[in-house]
Design a protein around this motif. Structure first.
Motif, PDB file in Angstrom:
ATOM      1  N   SER A 261       3.276  -2.575  -3.153  1.00 34.13           N
ATOM      2  CA  SER A 261       2.435  -1.931  -4.285  1.00 34.13           C
ATOM      3  C   SER A 261       3.449  -2.402  -5.676  1.00 34.13           C
ATOM      4  CB  SER A 261       2.084  -0.790  -4.007  1.00 34.13           C
ATOM      5  OG  SER A 261       1.194  -0.338  -5.023  1.00 34.13           O
ATOM      6  N   PRO A 262       2.858  -2.591  -6.717  1.00 35.28           N
ATOM      7  CA  PRO A 262       1.411  -3.329  -6.873  1.00 35.28           C
ATOM      8  C   PRO A 262       1.453  -4.830  -6.273  1.00 35.28           C
ATOM      9  CG  PRO A 262       2.677  -3.777  -8.815  1.00 35.28           C
ATOM     10  CD  PRO A 262       3.459  -2.894  -7.819  1.00 35.28           C
ATOM     11  N   ASN A 263      -0.094  -5.122  -5.924  1.00 37.39           N
ATOM     12  CA  ASN A 263      -0.214  -6.331  -5.505  1.00 37.39           C
ATOM     13  C   ASN A 263      -0.200  -7.424  -6.814  1.00 37.39           C
ATOM     14  OD1 ASN A 263      -0.988  -8.242  -3.302  1.00 37.39           O
ATOM     15  ND2 ASN A 263      -3.034  -8.111  -4.144  1.00 37.39           N
ATOM     16  N   ASP A 264       0.708  -7.757  -7.244  1.00 38.95           N
ATOM     17  CA  ASP A 264       0.999  -8.319  -8.701  1.00 38.95           C
ATOM     18  C   ASP A 264       2.261  -8.964  -8.610  1.00 38.95           C
ATOM     19  OD1 ASP A 264       0.760  -9.285 -11.211  1.00 38.95           O
ATOM     20  OD2 ASP A 264       1.761  -7.414 -11.950  1.00 38.95           O
ATOM     21  N   THR A 265       2.500 -10.354  -8.262  1.00 34.23           N
ATOM     22  CA  THR A 265       3.724 -11.162  -8.242  1.00 34.23           C
ATOM     23  C   THR A 265       4.174 -11.332  -9.785  1.00 34.23           C
ATOM     24  OG1 THR A 265       3.080 -12.345  -6.417  1.00 34.23           O
ATOM     25  CG2 THR A 265       4.783 -13.331  -7.685  1.00 34.23           C
ATOM     26  N   PRO A 266       5.260 -10.946 -10.237  1.00 32.68           N
ATOM     27  CA  PRO A 266       6.530 -10.589  -9.317  1.00 32.68           C
ATOM     28  C   PRO A 266       7.042  -9.270  -9.274  1.00 32.68           C
ATOM     29  CG  PRO A 266       7.263 -11.209 -11.493  1.00 32.68           C
ATOM     30  CD  PRO A 266       5.877 -11.334 -11.474  1.00 32.68           C
ATOM     31  N   ASN A 267       5.905  -8.419  -9.551  1.00 38.10           N
ATOM     32  CA  ASN A 267       6.215  -7.039  -9.625  1.00 38.10           C
ATOM     33  C   ASN A 267       6.236  -6.110  -7.965  1.00 38.10           C
ATOM     34  OD1 ASN A 267       6.638  -7.084 -12.512  1.00 38.10           O
ATOM     35  ND2 ASN A 267       4.625  -7.203 -12.700  1.00 38.10           N
ATOM     36  N   GLU A 268       5.683  -6.670  -7.219  1.00 35.58           N
ATOM     37  CA  GLU A 268       5.391  -6.243  -5.820  1.00 35.58           C
ATOM     38  C   GLU A 268       6.743  -5.711  -5.212  1.00 35.58           C
ATOM     39  OE1 GLU A 268       5.383  -9.623  -6.661  1.00 35.58           O
ATOM     40  OE2 GLU A 268       4.076 -10.267  -4.938  1.00 35.58           O
ATOM     41  N   ARG A 269       6.703  -4.434  -4.647  1.00 37.35           N
ATOM     42  CA  ARG A 269       7.850  -3.641  -4.167  1.00 37.35           C
ATOM     43  C   ARG A 269       7.401  -2.967  -2.854  1.00 37.35           C
ATOM     44  NH1 ARG A 269       9.457  -6.572  -7.601  1.00 37.35           N
ATOM     45  NH2 ARG A 269      10.872  -6.021  -9.172  1.00 37.35           N
ATOM     46  N   ALA A 270       8.530  -2.687  -1.750  1.00 37.89           N
ATOM     47  CA  ALA A 270       8.133  -2.112  -0.695  1.00 37.89           C
ATOM     48  C   ALA A 270       7.754  -0.400  -1.054  1.00 37.89           C
ATOM     49  CB  ALA A 270       9.184  -2.262   0.247  1.00 37.89           C
ATOM     50  N   VAL A 271       6.948   0.158  -0.568  1.00 42.76           N
ATOM     51  CA  VAL A 271       6.634   1.489  -0.866  1.00 42.76           C
ATOM     52  C   VAL A 271       6.542   2.203   0.627  1.00 42.76           C
ATOM     53  CG1 VAL A 271       4.750   3.148  -1.770  1.00 42.76           C
ATOM     54  CG2 VAL A 271       5.126   1.004  -2.967  1.00 42.76           C
ATOM     55  N   PHE A 272       7.010   3.466   0.835  1.00 45.73           N
ATOM     56  CA  PHE A 272       7.186   4.231   2.047  1.00 45.73           C
ATOM     57  C   PHE A 272       6.509   5.619   1.697  1.00 45.73           C
ATOM     58  CE2 PHE A 272      11.158   1.808   1.869  1.00 45.73           C
ATOM     59  CZ  PHE A 272      10.852   0.785   2.419  1.00 45.73           C
ATOM     60  N   LEU A 273       5.334   5.659   2.419  1.00 47.49           N
ATOM     61  CA  LEU A 273       4.509   6.854   2.543  1.00 47.49           C
ATOM     62  C   LEU A 273       4.577   7.445   3.814  1.00 47.49           C
ATOM     63  CD1 LEU A 273       1.581   5.017   0.669  1.00 47.49           C
ATOM     64  CD2 LEU A 273       3.395   6.370  -0.210  1.00 47.49           C
ATOM     65  N   PRO A 274       4.797   8.991   3.728  1.00 48.65           N
ATOM     66  CA  PRO A 274       4.645   9.647   4.912  1.00 48.65           C
ATOM     67  C   PRO A 274       3.017   9.826   5.603  1.00 48.65           C
ATOM     68  CG  PRO A 274       5.064  11.200   3.118  1.00 48.65           C
ATOM     69  CD  PRO A 274       5.377   9.728   2.514  1.00 48.65           C
ATOM     70  N   VAL A 275       3.067   9.717   6.636  1.00 48.83           N
ATOM     71  CA  VAL A 275       1.727   9.666   7.346  1.00 48.83           C
ATOM     72  C   VAL A 275       1.725  10.789   8.613  1.00 48.83           C
ATOM     73  CG1 VAL A 275       0.078   8.393   8.530  1.00 48.83           C
ATOM     74  CG2 VAL A 275       1.312   7.344   6.587  1.00 48.83           C
ATOM     75  N   ILE A 276       0.175  11.496   8.538  1.00 54.44           N
ATOM     76  CA  ILE A 276       0.111  12.308   9.592  1.00 54.44           C
ATOM     77  C   ILE A 276      -0.699  11.850  10.501  1.00 54.44           C
ATOM     78  CG2 ILE A 276      -0.994  14.701  10.169  1.00 54.44           C
ATOM     79  CD1 ILE A 276      -0.371  15.358   7.223  1.00 54.44           C
ATOM     80  N   ASP A 277      -0.192  11.631  11.971  1.00 53.05           N
ATOM     81  CA  ASP A 277      -1.219  11.130  12.923  1.00 53.05           C
ATOM     82  C   ASP A 277      -1.949  12.422  13.589  1.00 53.05           C
ATOM     83  OD1 ASP A 277      -2.041  10.735  15.399  1.00 53.05           O
ATOM     84  OD2 ASP A 277      -0.110   9.766  16.294  1.00 53.05           O
ATOM     85  N   THR A 278      -3.156  12.675  13.177  1.00 52.52           N
ATOM     86  CA  THR A 278      -3.999  13.758  13.747  1.00 52.52           C
ATOM     87  C   THR A 278      -4.378  13.429  14.972  1.00 52.52           C
ATOM     88  OG1 THR A 278      -6.130  12.574  13.126  1.00 52.52           O
ATOM     89  CG2 THR A 278      -4.922  13.705  11.408  1.00 52.52           C
ATOM     90  N   GLY A 279      -4.026  12.518  15.863  1.00 50.46           N
ATOM     91  CA  GLY A 279      -4.496  12.400  17.228  1.00 50.46           C
ATOM     92  C   GLY A 279      -5.814  11.435  17.304  1.00 50.46           C
ATOM     93  N   ASP A 280      -6.575  11.745  16.203  1.00 48.47           N
ATOM     94  CA  ASP A 280      -7.984  10.830  16.163  1.00 48.47           C
ATOM     95  C   ASP A 280      -7.776   9.789  15.026  1.00 48.47           C
ATOM     96  OD1 ASP A 280      -9.297  12.174  18.208  1.00 48.47           O
ATOM     97  OD2 ASP A 280      -9.894  13.794  16.903  1.00 48.47           O
ATOM     98  N   GLY A 281      -6.640  10.028  14.045  1.00 45.79           N
ATOM     99  CA  GLY A 281      -6.838   8.947  12.965  1.00 45.79           C
ATOM    100  C   GLY A 281      -5.595   9.257  12.343  1.00 45.79           C
ATOM    101  N   LEU A 282      -5.534   8.898  11.098  1.00 45.11           N
ATOM    102  CA  LEU A 282      -4.144   8.820  10.224  1.00 45.11           C
ATOM    103  C   LEU A 282      -4.640   9.320   8.815  1.00 45.11           C
ATOM    104  CD1 LEU A 282      -2.772   5.502  10.767  1.00 45.11           C
ATOM    105  CD2 LEU A 282      -1.867   7.609  11.766  1.00 45.11           C
ATOM    106  N   THR A 283      -3.906  10.269   8.085  1.00 46.96           N
ATOM    107  CA  THR A 283      -3.822  10.616   6.655  1.00 46.96           C
ATOM    108  C   THR A 283      -2.547  10.748   6.083  1.00 46.96           C
ATOM    109  OG1 THR A 283      -3.799  13.018   7.303  1.00 46.96           O
ATOM    110  CG2 THR A 283      -6.105  11.978   7.359  1.00 46.96           C
ATOM    111  N   LEU A 284      -2.707  10.141   4.947  1.00 46.41           N
ATOM    112  CA  LEU A 284      -1.426  10.185   4.027  1.00 46.41           C
ATOM    113  C   LEU A 284      -1.043  11.869   4.027  1.00 46.41           C
ATOM    114  CD1 LEU A 284      -1.730   7.639   1.297  1.00 46.41           C
ATOM    115  CD2 LEU A 284      -0.679   7.351   3.445  1.00 46.41           C
ATOM    116  N   ARG A 285       0.305  12.135   4.052  1.00 48.19           N
ATOM    117  CA  ARG A 285       0.715  13.381   3.749  1.00 48.19           C
ATOM    118  C   ARG A 285       0.805  13.533   2.356  1.00 48.19           C
ATOM    119  NH1 ARG A 285       3.545  17.043   6.747  1.00 48.19           N
ATOM    120  NH2 ARG A 285       3.773  15.575   8.357  1.00 48.19           N
ATOM    121  N   ALA A 286       0.403  14.993   1.820  1.00 48.74           N
ATOM    122  CA  ALA A 286       0.289  15.204   0.478  1.00 48.74           C
ATOM    123  C   ALA A 286       1.723  15.273  -0.119  1.00 48.74           C
ATOM    124  CB  ALA A 286      -0.535  16.376   0.390  1.00 48.74           C
TER     125      ALA A 286
END
Length: 286
Positions: A261-286
């Motif tokens: 992000s962003p999806n814009d060359t040449p500005n794209e960079r790797a971003v790391f986001l913590p995620v919660i595994d709910t067992g049934d799916g995924l949500t981003l950690r606030a």
């Protein structure tokens, strides 16, 4: 160097022996002539060493442009790179490379693309089922069929070739978060990645364009297997100009989503986001 200084699309992270290995589409002209692939190494996902050259095409290599989305998978004692390539007059496809070390040098393993030679394809990823059977999951591109699809094919146990016919799973237009107002009626499929939740659910992350730009969401296999049927989660994981993601667990045991992000060359960079595994799916950690 800092992660914020690395221009990269389609980031893919592997934690090995206490080090984070970062792979992805790099270079100032990723849309044009391809030079190969590089990787980076980090202790903390902030400071990185590299770039380390991991693949350079031999003279006469079949492709010369659009070297995209390398994913590094450890499988049966070897390191395998799934990556997409293109040449004029030749359909884009995913080829498999192999090395004895995560930094390569990677060499051709499959005989050219494993994806169908008459299909425009990209972003092949490895999925191994509970019986140890390997598959490639990939995208059949919108540039050829307009409404892009996600498909899979079985692989030989040595990952050298396809071992059966292609099965198409679903089209991009079926996603609730897809931008259905696209005036051209085109729908992108991009970057599939499979993940088994703590509750045993099989999820497939993938990206398309949503109402707010590039987005990533997931589908859930109702059978628990690759054959599906696949049903979409109603909301995307991230829909503000970022996508082509994968999941990994960091040193502390935290599940992480990485996207560019962003999806814009040449500005794209790797971003790391913590995620919660709910067992049934995924949500981003606030």
């Amino acid at each position: 160097m800092l992660c914020s200084e690395i221009q990269i699309r389609d980031p893919y992270v592997v934690l090995l022996d206490g080090k984070y290995y970062l792979y992805g589409t790099t270079g100032n002209n990723c849309w044009g002539k391809g030079y190969g692939f590089d990787a980076y190494i980090s202790d903390d996902l902030t400071h990185f060493d590299g770039p380390f050259p991991i693949f350079r095409p031999r003279p006469g290599f079949w492709a010369d442009k659009n070297f995209w989305a390398p994913e590094m998978h450890f499988y049966r004692g070897g390191y395998y790179l799934f990556a997409s390539f293109k040449a004029d007059g030749v359909c884009r496809g995913t080829q498999i490379l192999r090395a004895d070390h995560p930094l390569g040098p990677f060499e051709e393993w499959s005989d050219g693309p494993v994806t169908p030679r008459d299909w425009e394809c990209l972003d092949g990823t490895l999925y191994v089922d509970g019986d140890g059977k390997p598959y490639m999951v990939f995208c059949h591109e919108w540039v050829q069929i307009k409404d892009g699809t996600i498909a899979y094919l079985p692989l030989t146990d040595d990952l050298r070739a396809a071992a059966g016919p292609v099965v198409e799973l679903f089209a991009a237009s079926s996603a609730p978060w897809n931008n259905h107002d696209d005036p051209d009626g085109t729908h992108v499929t991009d970057g599939p990645f499979l993940y088994r939740t703590s509750g045993g659910k099989l999820l497939m992350l993938w990206s398309t364009f949503g109402k707010h730009g590039y987005a990533i969401g997931y589908y859930v296999s109702q059978s628990g297997g690759i054959e599906g049927p696949w049903v979409p989660a109603e909301q995307p994981l991230f829909d503000r100009d970022g996508g082509h993601g994968m999941l990994f667990t960091d040193k502390s045991g935290q599940l992480m989503l990485t996207i560019h992000s962003p999806n814009d060359t040449p500005n794209e960079r790797a971003v790391f986001l913590p995620v919660i595994d709910t067992g049934d799916g995924l949500t981003l950690r606030a």
